[in-house]
Design an enzyme around this catalytic site. Structure first.
Site, short mmCIF file in Angstrom:
data_model
loop_
_atom_site.label_atom_id
_atom_site.label_comp_id
_atom_site.label_asym_id
_atom_site.label_seq_id
_atom_site.Cartn_x
_atom_site.Cartn_y
_atom_site.Cartn_z
N ASP A 40 19.65 7.80 -7.74
CA ASP A 40 19.44 8.63 -6.55
C ASP A 40 18.02 9.20 -6.48
O ASP A 40 17.77 10.21 -5.83
CB ASP A 40 20.48 9.76 -6.50
CG ASP A 40 20.42 10.65 -7.73
OD1 ASP A 40 19.69 10.30 -8.68
OD2 ASP A 40 21.09 11.70 -7.73
N HIS A 243 -6.61 -6.91 -10.46
CA HIS A 243 -5.79 -5.73 -10.17
C HIS A 243 -4.89 -5.38 -11.36
O HIS A 243 -3.71 -5.07 -11.20
CB HIS A 243 -4.96 -5.93 -8.89
CG HIS A 243 -5.79 -5.84 -7.64
ND1 HIS A 243 -5.34 -6.19 -6.40
CD2 HIS A 243 -7.07 -5.42 -7.45
CE1 HIS A 243 -6.31 -6.00 -5.50
NE2 HIS A 243 -7.36 -5.53 -6.11
N ASP A 260 -11.15 1.26 -11.86
CA ASP A 260 -11.15 1.19 -10.40
C ASP A 260 -10.11 2.20 -9.95
O ASP A 260 -8.91 1.98 -10.11
CB ASP A 260 -10.81 -0.24 -9.96
CG ASP A 260 -10.90 -0.43 -8.45
OD1 ASP A 260 -10.97 0.57 -7.72
OD2 ASP A 260 -10.88 -1.60 -8.01
N ASP A 271 -12.62 4.59 -3.18
CA ASP A 271 -12.34 3.33 -3.88
C ASP A 271 -13.56 3.00 -4.75
O ASP A 271 -14.44 2.26 -4.33
CB ASP A 271 -12.05 2.22 -2.86
CG ASP A 271 -11.72 0.89 -3.53
OD1 ASP A 271 -11.51 0.86 -4.75
OD2 ASP A 271 -11.67 -0.12 -2.80
N HIS A 350 -13.34 -12.69 -5.49
CA HIS A 350 -12.98 -11.84 -4.34
C HIS A 350 -14.14 -11.72 -3.36
O HIS A 350 -15.18 -12.36 -3.53
CB HIS A 350 -12.51 -10.46 -4.83
CG HIS A 350 -13.50 -9.73 -5.70
ND1 HIS A 350 -14.59 -9.06 -5.18
CD2 HIS A 350 -13.55 -9.54 -7.04
CE1 HIS A 350 -15.26 -8.49 -6.18
NE2 HIS A 350 -14.66 -8.79 -7.32
N HIS A 354 -14.65 -4.35 1.76
CA HIS A 354 -13.63 -4.24 2.80
C HIS A 354 -13.76 -2.87 3.46
O HIS A 354 -14.29 -1.93 2.86
CB HIS A 354 -12.23 -4.40 2.19
CG HIS A 354 -12.01 -3.55 0.97
ND1 HIS A 354 -11.66 -2.22 1.06
CD2 HIS A 354 -12.15 -3.80 -0.36
CE1 HIS A 354 -11.57 -1.72 -0.17
NE2 HIS A 354 -11.88 -2.65 -1.05
N HIS A 361 -7.55 -0.88 1.68
CA HIS A 361 -8.06 -2.04 2.44
C HIS A 361 -7.77 -1.69 3.89
O HIS A 361 -6.71 -2.00 4.43
CB HIS A 361 -7.35 -3.33 2.00
CG HIS A 361 -7.61 -3.65 0.55
ND1 HIS A 361 -6.77 -4.40 -0.22
CD2 HIS A 361 -8.64 -3.30 -0.27
CE1 HIS A 361 -7.27 -4.50 -1.45
NE2 HIS A 361 -8.40 -3.84 -1.50
N GLU A 384 -18.74 -4.16 -3.51
CA GLU A 384 -18.16 -4.25 -4.85
C GLU A 384 -18.32 -5.62 -5.51
O GLU A 384 -17.34 -6.31 -5.78
CB GLU A 384 -16.68 -3.88 -4.81
CG GLU A 384 -15.85 -4.59 -3.75
CD GLU A 384 -14.38 -4.16 -3.79
OE1 GLU A 384 -13.78 -4.28 -4.87
OE2 GLU A 384 -13.86 -3.72 -2.76
N TYR A 388 -16.55 -11.87 -13.73
CA TYR A 388 -15.39 -11.79 -14.63
C TYR A 388 -15.33 -13.07 -15.46
O TYR A 388 -15.14 -14.15 -14.91
CB TYR A 388 -14.10 -11.62 -13.81
CG TYR A 388 -14.23 -10.57 -12.73
CD1 TYR A 388 -13.94 -9.23 -12.99
CD2 TYR A 388 -14.68 -10.92 -11.45
CE1 TYR A 388 -14.09 -8.27 -12.00
CE2 TYR A 388 -14.84 -9.97 -10.46
CZ TYR A 388 -14.54 -8.64 -10.73
OH TYR A 388 -14.70 -7.69 -9.76
N ARG A 406 -17.34 -4.86 -12.65
CA ARG A 406 -17.38 -4.66 -11.20
C ARG A 406 -18.01 -3.30 -10.99
O ARG A 406 -17.77 -2.37 -11.77
CB ARG A 406 -15.98 -4.72 -10.58
CG ARG A 406 -15.98 -4.44 -9.08
CD ARG A 406 -14.68 -4.85 -8.36
NE ARG A 406 -13.51 -4.09 -8.77
CZ ARG A 406 -12.54 -4.56 -9.53
NH1 ARG A 406 -12.59 -5.80 -9.99
NH2 ARG A 406 -11.51 -3.80 -9.86
N GLU A 408 -18.47 -0.65 -7.74
CA GLU A 408 -17.99 -0.49 -6.36
C GLU A 408 -18.35 0.89 -5.82
O GLU A 408 -18.01 1.91 -6.42
CB GLU A 408 -16.47 -0.68 -6.34
CG GLU A 408 -15.84 -0.43 -4.99
CD GLU A 408 -14.36 -0.81 -4.94
OE1 GLU A 408 -13.68 -0.72 -5.99
OE2 GLU A 408 -13.89 -1.15 -3.85
N1 GLY Z 1 -9.16 -1.06 -5.52
C1 GLY Z 1 -8.94 -2.29 -4.87
C2 GLY Z 1 -10.18 -2.85 -4.36
O1 GLY Z 1 -11.24 -2.52 -4.84
O2 GLY Z 1 -10.21 -3.55 -3.40
MN MN Z 2 -12.32 -2.09 -3.04
MN MN Z 3 -11.55 -0.79 -5.95
#
Ligand code: GLY
Ligand code: MN
Ligand code: MN
Length: 427
Positions: A40, A243, A260, A271, A350, A354, A361, A384, A388, A406, A408
């Protein structure tokens, strides 16, 4: 009684702006269903982004109808007051207080939605509604559409046409107003402070989860409601999983740590990604990869101003990161051939960034009528780049295996250039 978290006039203005663009169609936006976590217990509830964007109302089981040209034009459906349930789950506004507190034209109980909406939607030649977000509501909306079709008799008119509400509202959300920018800048600053605290407190042997706890503490302690997406706290080779969110391994001496993480403030999220050595010292191969990624990011940020197509940033990222892969000896051959055959995706799978806002996103189109969309003042997005190199990749020089980097940041496009909203987080 609880009060709306933000000034409700902002939301009223947005509803009016939406109504002005709807023409002869109505708009229906509903809350997400509550999701069971176990037995529940429910997952923590967060209002549907578009419903919050138009109302500021945070309760589940609510639906907004915008009916251009009608009286009432803004009709909301909410749960009834229920003293027993409120003893267990807490306050709910109920129709009367929702109407005055949130300045809707009319509020009805949610259990009257089907019968009332069937009347209210008469005369419209279509509805904006996003299917497949709430299946129970889909069923109700489709049966309303069918009952309206039936009332038309043998006029030759068919089922009410359905248009994508999320596309319509998504475009409204692309250019951020001052209130949104205040929220987003705050989210970015809180996020940056979380990253700074993690950098200060990290020690070899700490678990990724302990690092997550540091970020989480800073976010909540500084006024964020929650995180904007699942924390990625990835040490060593885990940083090569985009991710990653197991976050359960020890951060080892000599490894890099990729974080991240973004805080959500008034439904806007930062982000940020930062990558740094667990013991405070980059090794030579780590710093080589890091500096490449940092240089790529800086070159892209440097050209940001209105008029540059988003697509160009993406292409620039691909070109520059491919140069870096060649320089590091990860790939060999002609750059143009590598890019056209997609080989660069092995180490950079990637995109360059975005839109960012209420959703990590965020909504918005990157192409308009098939053409790359130029960036405009008031747009907010991430930049970003990353590289990798998985530990098991025996084709890469041994010294680079197991390194993931990365970096960002979050950008606002201004009239003449840009603002880096996440500049407090060191690189
Ligand atoms: N945190 C997900 C991305 O950087 O798109
Ligand atoms: Mn991002
Ligand atoms: Mn990110």
């Amino acid at each position: 009684m609880r009060k709306p978290t933000e000034n409700v006039d902002i939301f009223k203005k947005r509803r009016q702006k939406a109504i002005a663009q709807l023409g002869s169609k109505a708009l229906i936006v509903g809350a997400h269903p509550e999701l069971i976590r176990n037995d529940d217990v429910h997952f923590a509830y967060r209002q549907d982004t578009n419903l919050y964007y138009l109302t500021g109302f945070e309760e589940p089981e609510s639906i907004l109808l915008l009916l251009p040209g009608k009286n009432p034009q803004e009709v909301m459906f909410v749960r009834r007051k229920n003293p027993e349930r409120e003893t267990w789950d807490g306050f709910r506004y109920g129709p009367a207080d929702a109407q005055t507190q949130f300045k809707f034209d009319q509020v009805y109980p949610i259990d009257e939605f089907e019968t009332r909406a069937s009347e209210l939607l008469k005369g419209f030649d279509g509805i904006y509604y996003r299917l497949r977000k709430n299946l129970k509501m889909d069923d109700t909306v489709l049966s309303i559409a069918e009952s309206l079709r039936r009332t038309q008799g043998r006029t030759g008119l068919g089922l009410l046409s359905i248009h994508d509400a999320d596309e319509f509202l998504g475009e409204m959300r692309v250019i951020k107003d001052e209130v949104e920018l205040h929220n987003l800048r705050t989210a970015c600053e809180i996020s940056a402070q979380g990253h700074i605290s993690a950098m200060q407190k990290i020690r070899p042997g700490m678990s990724e989860r302990q690092v997550q706890a540091i970020l989480q503490y800073e976010f909540l302690n500084r006024g964020a409601a929650r995180e904007g997406y699942n924390f990625i706290v990835a040490s060593g080779n885990a940083a090569t999983t985009l991710h990653y969110n197991f976050n359960d391994q020890p951060c080892r001496d000599g490894d890099l740590l990729l974080i991240d993480a973004g805080a959500e403030f008034n439904y806007y999220t930062g982000d940020i990604t930062r990558t740094f050595p667990v013991n405070g010292q980059f090794t030579k191969p780590q710093s080589e990869v890091y500096n490449h990624v940092l240089n790529v990011q800086q070159k892209i940020i440097d050209i940001l101003k209105p008029g540059v197509p988003f697509r160009q940033l993406h292409e620039m990222g691909t070109e520059l990161l491919t140069d870096a892969m060649l320089d590091l000896g990860l790939l060999s051959g002609r750059k143009a051939d590598i890019i056209s055959s997609g080989q660069h995706r092995k180490y950079y799978p990637h995109g360059i960034g975005h839109f960012l806002g209420m959703d990590v996103h965020d909504s918005g189109k990157y192409f308009l009528k098939g053409e790359p969309r130029p960036i405009e003042a008031g747009m907010t997005f991430t930049v970003e780049p990353g590289l990798y190199i998985p530990a098991h990749d025996t084709s890469a020089p041994a010294e680079f295996r197991g390194i993931g980097v990365r970096i960002e940041d979050n950008i606002l496009i201004t009239a003449n250039g840009h603002e880096v909203m996440t500049k407090s987080a060191p690189k």
